[in-house]
Scaffold this active site. Structure first.
Site, PDB file in Angstrom:
ATOM      1  N   HIS A  53      66.993 -19.100 -44.825  1.00  0.00           N
ATOM      2  CA  HIS A  53      67.457 -19.556 -46.145  1.00  0.00           C
ATOM      3  C   HIS A  53      68.941 -19.929 -46.083  1.00  0.00           C
ATOM      4  O   HIS A  53      69.344 -20.996 -46.585  1.00  0.00           O
ATOM      5  CB  HIS A  53      67.220 -18.436 -47.170  1.00  0.00           C
ATOM      6  CG  HIS A  53      67.833 -18.694 -48.512  1.00  0.00           C
ATOM      7  ND1 HIS A  53      67.110 -19.093 -49.614  1.00  0.00           N
ATOM      8  CD2 HIS A  53      69.126 -18.579 -48.950  1.00  0.00           C
ATOM      9  CE1 HIS A  53      67.904 -19.230 -50.653  1.00  0.00           C
ATOM     10  NE2 HIS A  53      69.139 -18.920 -50.276  1.00  0.00           N
ATOM     11  N   GLU A  54      69.737 -19.081 -45.465  1.00  0.00           N
ATOM     12  CA  GLU A  54      71.173 -19.355 -45.390  1.00  0.00           C
ATOM     13  C   GLU A  54      71.469 -20.567 -44.509  1.00  0.00           C
ATOM     14  O   GLU A  54      72.363 -21.362 -44.811  1.00  0.00           O
ATOM     15  CB  GLU A  54      71.926 -18.124 -44.865  1.00  0.00           C
ATOM     16  CG  GLU A  54      71.795 -16.888 -45.746  1.00  0.00           C
ATOM     17  CD  GLU A  54      72.187 -17.143 -47.193  1.00  0.00           C
ATOM     18  OE1 GLU A  54      73.053 -18.022 -47.443  1.00  0.00           O
ATOM     19  OE2 GLU A  54      71.632 -16.477 -48.093  1.00  0.00           O
TER      20      GLU A  54
ATOM     21  N   HIS B  33      71.211 -23.813 -46.431  1.00  0.00           N
ATOM     22  CA  HIS B  33      72.406 -24.209 -47.191  1.00  0.00           C
ATOM     23  C   HIS B  33      73.342 -25.035 -46.305  1.00  0.00           C
ATOM     24  O   HIS B  33      73.993 -25.977 -46.775  1.00  0.00           O
ATOM     25  CB  HIS B  33      73.148 -22.968 -47.697  1.00  0.00           C
ATOM     26  CG  HIS B  33      72.499 -22.308 -48.875  1.00  0.00           C
ATOM     27  ND1 HIS B  33      72.120 -23.002 -49.996  1.00  0.00           N
ATOM     28  CD2 HIS B  33      72.188 -21.001 -49.110  1.00  0.00           C
ATOM     29  CE1 HIS B  33      71.598 -22.163 -50.880  1.00  0.00           C
ATOM     30  NE2 HIS B  33      71.613 -20.950 -50.361  1.00  0.00           N
TER      31      HIS B  33
ATOM     32  N   GLU C 136      69.317 -23.053 -54.612  1.00  0.00           N
ATOM     33  CA  GLU C 136      68.634 -21.851 -54.144  1.00  0.00           C
ATOM     34  C   GLU C 136      67.141 -22.115 -53.936  1.00  0.00           C
ATOM     35  O   GLU C 136      66.555 -21.645 -52.953  1.00  0.00           O
ATOM     36  CB  GLU C 136      68.837 -20.707 -55.140  1.00  0.00           C
ATOM     37  CG  GLU C 136      70.259 -20.195 -55.228  1.00  0.00           C
ATOM     38  CD  GLU C 136      70.793 -19.708 -53.890  1.00  0.00           C
ATOM     39  OE1 GLU C 136      70.017 -19.173 -53.088  1.00  0.00           O
ATOM     40  OE2 GLU C 136      72.002 -19.873 -53.648  1.00  0.00           O
TER      41      GLU C 136
END
Length: 317
Positions: free
Chosen positions: A146-147, A150, A228
């Protein structure tokens, strides 16, 4: 474990890219208007405005990651210090066709993670000690993917610039108010307001600043919530296992919502400055409204991930 086709690379989210462009375009227009107002009606010197904004923009662009890490007491760690994290992030970065980011550890009882940096070559993924200790390996991998998303989507930079605009407006307003209290506008800015209506100028400046701040507030949070969801989707595509991120989100939010979790309030206060960057905001209790939240609700995120898991299970038609 479900049997799924795992993509070898991840395409950036077109919807996110469109929203980032629109948000930046609207914010630029709003702040051009704000700058014109300061120049034309408050009589702030144009050169002072440009130099002041450029200095703060440069500081935000080149030092935002350091400020975020410093505010959380994060420490960049070597491969010898954290071999497991380096191995997981190295594998995920290779799958996502990214340079391996630096890794930082935050010593806190809040289970969380965030990514920061101005681009993929200057990115840092920060992981808390609590997250490492409390998440199973597959859930930890999903959070780290997930990070990394970004970083792929470059939304870290856009969020930095968007929040910078709000900070500049606030600083300029405070400077103008201080100048007015110290004897009138113009003395420290190079242009004097000759109508001597300092009180009226202050009121109008506050009103315009409030409107600018409100527009920025809504735009930044709208973008933040979507980014997100885009990062959740990216994690699911990179790992091939949406259910692992869903269970990680439930575990993290459940831990922070539990008043008996043992997380001290001091840790929540320290985390406040980077809440917009966390995978789950470090807030205990119900938020006031989804409109004013930096993140979508955990329930919404889990529902979307479950739908992705079902779609992956069915396979392409």
């Amino acid at each position: 474990m479900f049997s799924r086709t795992r993509p070898s690379w991840y395409k950036p989210d077109i919807g996110l890219a469109t929203r980032m462009f629109l948000v930046m375009a609207i914010l630029v227009g709003v702040y051009v208007f704000f700058g014109f107002f300061l120049f034309e009606f408050v009589r702030v010197n144009l050169v002072v405005l440009i130099v002041f904004a450029a200095i703060i923009a440069g500081a935000q662009l080149f030092f935002a990651d350091k400020i975020a890490l410093l505010s959380m007491g994060a420490r960049v760690v070597s491969e010898q210090e954290e071999p497991e994290l380096h191995d997981i992030i190295g594998r995920l970065a290779m799958q996502a066709n990214l340079p391996k980011p630096r890794i930082a550890i935050v010593n806190t009882s809040i289970p969380n993670a965030f990514a920061t940096g101005r681009d993929k070559n200057h990115a840092v993924v920060a992981v808390t000690t609590a997250l490492k200790q409390q998440l199973p390996p597959q859930e930890l991998e999903a959070v780290l993917a997930h990070e990394l998303t970004h970083i792929i989507n470059r939304d870290m930079l856009v969020m930095t610039i968007a929040t910078f605009f709000t900070m500049v407006a606030g600083l300029l307003t405070r400077s103008l108010l201080w100048s007015g209290m110290m004897g009138g506008y113009g003395g420290g800015y190079g242009r004097r307001n000759n109508n001597n209506d300092g009180g009226g100028v202050i009121i109008i400046t506050l009103l315009v600043s409030a409107i600018v701040a409100a527009i920025s507030f809504v735009l930044v949070r709208t973008l933040s919530r979507y980014r997100e969801l885009a990062a959740d989707r990216g994690s699911a595509l990179i790992t091939g296992s949406p259910e692992h991120l869903a269970s990680a989100l439930l575990r993290i939010s459940g831990k922070m919502d539990n008043p008996n979790s043992g997380i001290p309030q001091a840790d929540f206060r320290q985390a406040k400055s980077v809440n917009a960057l966390f995978i789950v905001p470090a807030i205990r209790g119900e938020s006031l409204s989804s409109l004013f939240s930096t993140h979508p609700s955990t329930e919404e995120r889990v529902k979307r991930l479950q739908a992705m898991a079902e779609q992956m299970e069915r396979g392409p038609h």
